[in-house]
Design a protein around this motif. Sequence first.
Motif, PDB file in Angstrom:
ATOM      1  N   MET A   4      56.443  48.994  47.608  1.00 49.31           N
ATOM      2  CA  MET A   4      56.380  47.573  48.050  1.00 49.31           C
ATOM      3  C   MET A   4      55.268  46.909  47.834  1.00 49.31           C
ATOM      4  SD  MET A   4      59.384  46.719  49.554  1.00 49.31           S
ATOM      5  CE  MET A   4      58.858  45.325  50.236  1.00 49.31           C
ATOM      6  N   LEU A   5      53.984  47.648  47.745  1.00 48.41           N
ATOM      7  CA  LEU A   5      52.881  47.160  47.352  1.00 48.41           C
ATOM      8  C   LEU A   5      52.746  46.640  46.101  1.00 48.41           C
ATOM      9  CD1 LEU A   5      50.314  49.500  49.173  1.00 48.41           C
ATOM     10  CD2 LEU A   5      50.898  47.172  49.594  1.00 48.41           C
ATOM     11  N   SER A   6      53.448  47.161  45.034  1.00 46.62           N
ATOM     12  CA  SER A   6      53.727  46.513  43.693  1.00 46.62           C
ATOM     13  C   SER A   6      54.196  45.047  43.599  1.00 46.62           C
ATOM     14  CB  SER A   6      54.462  47.520  42.816  1.00 46.62           C
ATOM     15  OG  SER A   6      54.035  48.550  42.806  1.00 46.62           O
ATOM     16  N   LEU A   7      54.894  44.709  44.735  1.00 47.37           N
ATOM     17  CA  LEU A   7      55.230  43.585  44.648  1.00 47.37           C
ATOM     18  C   LEU A   7      54.462  42.147  45.132  1.00 47.37           C
ATOM     19  CD1 LEU A   7      59.152  44.314  45.385  1.00 47.37           C
ATOM     20  CD2 LEU A   7      57.975  43.916  43.152  1.00 47.37           C
ATOM     21  N   PHE A   8      53.527  42.740  45.987  1.00 52.21           N
ATOM     22  CA  PHE A   8      52.678  41.849  46.594  1.00 52.21           C
ATOM     23  C   PHE A   8      51.313  41.608  45.650  1.00 52.21           C
ATOM     24  CE2 PHE A   8      54.286  43.794  50.199  1.00 52.21           C
ATOM     25  CZ  PHE A   8      54.847  42.684  50.774  1.00 52.21           C
ATOM     26  N   SER A   9      50.870  40.300  45.788  1.00 51.49           N
ATOM     27  CA  SER A   9      49.821  39.825  45.064  1.00 51.49           C
ATOM     28  C   SER A   9      48.449  40.049  45.750  1.00 51.49           C
ATOM     29  CB  SER A   9      49.870  38.410  44.283  1.00 51.49           C
ATOM     30  OG  SER A   9      48.466  38.183  43.669  1.00 51.49           O
ATOM     31  N   SER A  67      62.684  55.181  35.760  1.00 50.84           N
ATOM     32  CA  SER A  67      63.478  54.529  36.417  1.00 50.84           C
ATOM     33  C   SER A  67      62.879  53.403  37.601  1.00 50.84           C
ATOM     34  CB  SER A  67      64.723  55.108  36.952  1.00 50.84           C
ATOM     35  OG  SER A  67      65.199  55.755  36.012  1.00 50.84           O
ATOM     36  N   TYR A  68      62.164  54.253  38.376  1.00 49.95           N
ATOM     37  CA  TYR A  68      61.269  53.346  39.220  1.00 49.95           C
ATOM     38  C   TYR A  68      60.245  52.633  38.781  1.00 49.95           C
ATOM     39  CZ  TYR A  68      58.489  52.409  43.252  1.00 49.95           C
ATOM     40  OH  TYR A  68      57.722  51.882  44.395  1.00 49.95           O
ATOM     41  N   GLY A  69      59.592  52.870  37.715  1.00 49.32           N
ATOM     42  CA  GLY A  69      58.764  52.058  37.027  1.00 49.32           C
ATOM     43  C   GLY A  69      59.282  50.606  36.310  1.00 49.32           C
ATOM     44  N   ILE A  70      60.604  50.842  35.708  1.00 49.78           N
ATOM     45  CA  ILE A  70      61.179  49.663  35.174  1.00 49.78           C
ATOM     46  C   ILE A  70      61.907  48.824  36.195  1.00 49.78           C
ATOM     47  CG2 ILE A  70      63.320  48.950  33.901  1.00 49.78           C
ATOM     48  CD1 ILE A  70      62.645  51.570  32.077  1.00 49.78           C
ATOM     49  N   LEU A  71      62.336  49.463  37.505  1.00 51.88           N
ATOM     50  CA  LEU A  71      62.652  48.799  38.577  1.00 51.88           C
ATOM     51  C   LEU A  71      61.735  47.757  39.022  1.00 51.88           C
ATOM     52  CD1 LEU A  71      65.085  48.038  40.629  1.00 51.88           C
ATOM     53  CD2 LEU A  71      64.086  49.748  41.805  1.00 51.88           C
ATOM     54  N   ILE A  72      60.425  48.327  39.242  1.00 57.35           N
ATOM     55  CA  ILE A  72      59.607  47.625  39.987  1.00 57.35           C
ATOM     56  C   ILE A  72      59.167  46.348  39.148  1.00 57.35           C
ATOM     57  CG2 ILE A  72      56.887  47.645  40.328  1.00 57.35           C
ATOM     58  CD1 ILE A  72      58.728  48.720  42.550  1.00 57.35           C
ATOM     59  N   GLU A  73      58.850  46.584  37.618  1.00 61.77           N
ATOM     60  CA  GLU A  73      58.705  45.630  36.624  1.00 61.77           C
ATOM     61  C   GLU A  73      60.048  44.270  36.613  1.00 61.77           C
ATOM     62  OE1 GLU A  73      55.996  44.898  34.852  1.00 61.77           O
ATOM     63  OE2 GLU A  73      55.304  46.928  36.064  1.00 61.77           O
ATOM     64  N   VAL A  74      61.297  44.820  36.924  1.00 61.60           N
ATOM     65  CA  VAL A  74      62.284  43.931  36.884  1.00 61.60           C
ATOM     66  C   VAL A  74      62.133  42.946  38.237  1.00 61.60           C
ATOM     67  CG1 VAL A  74      64.630  43.614  37.352  1.00 61.60           C
ATOM     68  CG2 VAL A  74      63.940  45.061  35.561  1.00 61.60           C
ATOM     69  N   LEU A  75      61.853  43.778  39.385  1.00 61.31           N
ATOM     70  CA  LEU A  75      61.742  43.115  40.773  1.00 61.31           C
ATOM     71  C   LEU A  75      60.264  42.062  40.884  1.00 61.31           C
ATOM     72  CD1 LEU A  75      62.316  45.928  43.153  1.00 61.31           C
ATOM     73  CD2 LEU A  75      63.752  43.963  42.688  1.00 61.31           C
ATOM     74  N   GLN A  76      59.219  42.702  40.017  1.00 60.30           N
ATOM     75  CA  GLN A  76      58.287  41.837  39.749  1.00 60.30           C
ATOM     76  C   GLN A  76      58.499  40.260  39.040  1.00 60.30           C
ATOM     77  OE1 GLN A  76      55.059  43.744  37.971  1.00 60.30           O
ATOM     78  NE2 GLN A  76      54.379  44.633  40.079  1.00 60.30           N
ATOM     79  N   TYR A  77      59.398  40.588  38.164  1.00 63.64           N
ATOM     80  CA  TYR A  77      59.885  39.334  37.392  1.00 63.64           C
ATOM     81  C   TYR A  77      60.708  38.489  38.319  1.00 63.64           C
ATOM     82  CZ  TYR A  77      62.184  36.779  33.531  1.00 63.64           C
ATOM     83  OH  TYR A  77      62.497  35.657  32.844  1.00 63.64           O
ATOM     84  N   THR A  78      61.538  39.132  38.916  1.00 66.50           N
ATOM     85  CA  THR A  78      62.887  38.282  39.474  1.00 66.50           C
ATOM     86  C   THR A  78      62.494  37.709  41.026  1.00 66.50           C
ATOM     87  OG1 THR A  78      63.955  40.241  40.472  1.00 66.50           O
ATOM     88  CG2 THR A  78      64.808  39.543  38.372  1.00 66.50           C
ATOM     89  N   ARG A 114      53.284  37.597  40.405  1.00 71.17           N
ATOM     90  CA  ARG A 114      53.192  38.706  39.674  1.00 71.17           C
ATOM     91  C   ARG A 114      53.816  38.578  38.332  1.00 71.17           C
ATOM     92  NH1 ARG A 114      51.259  43.419  42.486  1.00 71.17           N
ATOM     93  NH2 ARG A 114      51.049  44.013  40.245  1.00 71.17           N
ATOM     94  N   MET A 115      53.370  39.328  37.294  1.00 73.79           N
ATOM     95  CA  MET A 115      53.915  39.248  36.128  1.00 73.79           C
ATOM     96  C   MET A 115      54.469  40.597  35.656  1.00 73.79           C
ATOM     97  SD  MET A 115      51.399  37.129  33.731  1.00 73.79           S
ATOM     98  CE  MET A 115      52.392  37.311  32.274  1.00 73.79           C
ATOM     99  N   ALA A 116      55.864  40.656  35.162  1.00 73.01           N
ATOM    100  CA  ALA A 116      56.460  41.879  34.646  1.00 73.01           C
ATOM    101  C   ALA A 116      55.659  42.084  33.158  1.00 73.01           C
ATOM    102  CB  ALA A 116      57.901  41.544  34.717  1.00 73.01           C
ATOM    103  N   GLU A 117      55.433  43.193  32.790  1.00 74.89           N
ATOM    104  CA  GLU A 117      54.986  43.267  31.424  1.00 74.89           C
ATOM    105  C   GLU A 117      55.555  44.562  30.895  1.00 74.89           C
ATOM    106  OE1 GLU A 117      50.787  43.346  30.717  1.00 74.89           O
ATOM    107  OE2 GLU A 117      50.657  41.924  32.488  1.00 74.89           O
TER     108      GLU A 117
END
Length: 116
Positions: free
Chosen positions: A1-6, A65-76, A81-84
């Motif tokens: 969850m912390l990956s989605l907070f700024s 899979s988790y890393g990609i999911l976090i990046e997609v969630l950051q984007y959407t 937060r920026m997905a890279e």
Amino acid sequence: MLSLFSFSQMDLDEGNWNIPYADKIVHFLFYLMFAILCTMMFRERTQGEMGIAKATRSAVVLAISYGILIEVLQYTLTTDRMAEWADALANSLGAFAGIGLIRWLFSKEKPLKWKF
């Protein structure tokens, strides 16, 4: 969850360190540890029944899979937060390095034993 907070609004002392691509290094190291701990968790939870090959394959698939999911969630889901793709690449490389390290540590050349 912390990956989605700024955390950009927090007043953190960054010091005088200026390390190029420090965020990618952090991604790499976090996912290296993720893969190692995940492999050990699979082995522990199955009481050693899951072989090292299957445990490492499962760990790397889960980590990537988790890393990609976090990046997609950051984007959407986030606006600050920026997905890279480079973050996902650093995550994946870290996961592969982690399973490479654990396979080396528990290989015939340098045998550590799984203890329960």
